[in-house]
Design a protein around this motif. Structure first.
Motif, short mmCIF file in Angstrom:
data_model
loop_
_atom_site.label_atom_id
_atom_site.label_comp_id
_atom_site.label_asym_id
_atom_site.label_seq_id
_atom_site.Cartn_x
_atom_site.Cartn_y
_atom_site.Cartn_z
N MET A 62 -20.40 43.74 95.40
CA MET A 62 -20.22 43.67 93.95
C MET A 62 -18.74 43.79 93.59
O MET A 62 -17.96 44.42 94.30
CB MET A 62 -21.00 44.77 93.25
N ALA B 123 -23.28 40.78 92.90
CA ALA B 123 -23.20 40.82 91.44
C ALA B 123 -21.77 41.02 90.99
O ALA B 123 -20.93 41.57 91.71
CB ALA B 123 -24.08 41.95 90.87
N GLN C 134 -27.92 40.91 89.52
CA GLN C 134 -27.81 40.79 90.96
C GLN C 134 -28.50 39.51 91.43
O GLN C 134 -29.51 39.09 90.85
CB GLN C 134 -28.45 41.99 91.66
#
Length: 360
Positions: A117, A139, A174
């Motif tokens: 992420m 994400a 996500q």
């Protein structure tokens, strides 16, 4: 390896023809610190000039993922209690590293296993060889902490098919390996059980030869079946109109996306949409990173960054009090200030053309 070396935030070693970077803060999900960025950059400098090193491989320690992002606790503390200079210095070096990875002259293999992420995307998705597994969860969740996608993320998402990148940037959702490949953030799907043998083989053979017997057909890309409503709704010119279209569309997933957007920082949503649209026009990664640096530095004077990190990471009450609290209260001028030139504080990755081209 001594005990102190094993505790280092980044581990480095070479095996045959491959050099290895291991992010080594598993308790913090390998979140990037300023020190780690410097260590990685220094190692890349040495390996670039070393004829014995033919491939660079980056992985994360522990079982949970490659990297959950930057050290946003440090950013929070600097924005709240300091003058923002530490956070700005971190981003400056981090974005330079992102650009360097994208232009690295040797194969840079990013093993995007588990959670990847924010800053983790920056040190992996710009690489030349990006591997995802069935465990990959990727994400850019910045709008939920009063921030805006950075580390070149606005360019990566702007290049995704249709409006998929807009959906992912605004919602912070996500996505798994199939969607990572669909959106252009990954190149190869390899089952996690095969990663050990793959990494071992990179010591003795070229990347393509090591990958060939282990690359498999990825799981279905879930976003591909949602393209109709995503492209229709997110092509709107304003966040307000995007939310309106999502609520009016009728698809349950579209309604859920609208409800998600309404929990995010209104300012971050509007700045993110503007950043994505501008990134499409800017073209080069360096120009986009220059733009992102302007935006990131501007967030340090926005109340939503400190409040968002407080609510999600520090106090964990998950109840941020955004200011302004609604999309309607965020004026065009409020958005535009995030893109204002920084004068002698510009990142300057794109050279002398940056000041005029980014401002367009």
């Amino acid at each position: 390896m001594t005990g102190s070396e094993a505790d280092a935030p980044v581990l480095f070693h070479t095996a045959g023809r491959a050099a290895h970077i291991t992010l080594n803060r598993p308790k913090a999900l390998n979140a990037l610190t300023h020190e780690m960025v410097g260590l990685i950059d220094e190692a890349l400098t040495g390996w670039e000039q070393d004829p014995a090193v033919e491939t660079v491989v980056i992985t994360g320690a522990g079982e949970r993922g490659l990297c959950a992002g930057g050290d946003i606790r440090a950013v929070h503390d600097d924005a709240r209690d300091g003058d923002g200079s530490a956070a700005a210095a971190f981003w400056r070096d981090e974005y330079h590293l992102n650009a360097r990875i994208a232009r690295y002259p040797k194969p840079y293999v990013a093993v995007m296993d588990g959670i990847v992420m924010g800053g983790g995307v920056g040190i992996s998705a710009h690489g030349g060889v990006r591997i995802v597994t069935e465990r990959s969860r990727i994400a850019m969740p910045e709008t939920g902490i009063g921030f805006v996608p950075d580390v070149g993320g606005t360019r990566l998402l702007a290049l995704a098919p249709g409006e998929l990148g807009t959906h992912l940037a605004l919602t912070g959702a996500q996505f798994g390996p199939g969607d990572a490949l669909l959106c252009g953030l990954a190149d190869h799907y390899v089952p996690s059980a095969a990663l050990g043998d793959l990494v071992d083989d990179l010591a003795a053979m070229p990347v393509r030869q090591a990958l060939a017997p282990r690359t498999q057909t990825p799981p279905e890309a879930g976003l591909s079946g949602r393209r109709e409503w995503i492209d229709t709704c997110y092509s709107a010119d304003t966040v307000e109109e995007i939310v309106h279209r999502l609520l009016a569309h009728g698809a349950p997933d579209a309604k859920e996306a609208a409800e998600t957007l309404l929990t995010k920082s209104p300012t971050s949503l509007k700045v993110t949409l503007a950043a994505l649209r501008r990134a499409r026009r800017l073209g080069s990664l360096e120009l986009v990173l220059d733009q992102e640096y302007r935006v990131s530095c501007a967030t340090l004077t926005s109340p939503d960054l400190v409040e968002g990190i407080r609510a999600q990471i520090i106090d964990k009450d998950r109840n941020p009090r955004w200011s302004p609290a609604t999309l309607a209260e965020v004026a065009d001028a409020d958005v535009e200030r995030f893109f204002a030139p920084l004068g002698d504080r510009e990142l300057g990755l794109a050279g002398t053309t940056t000041a005029t081209e980014v401002a367009r």
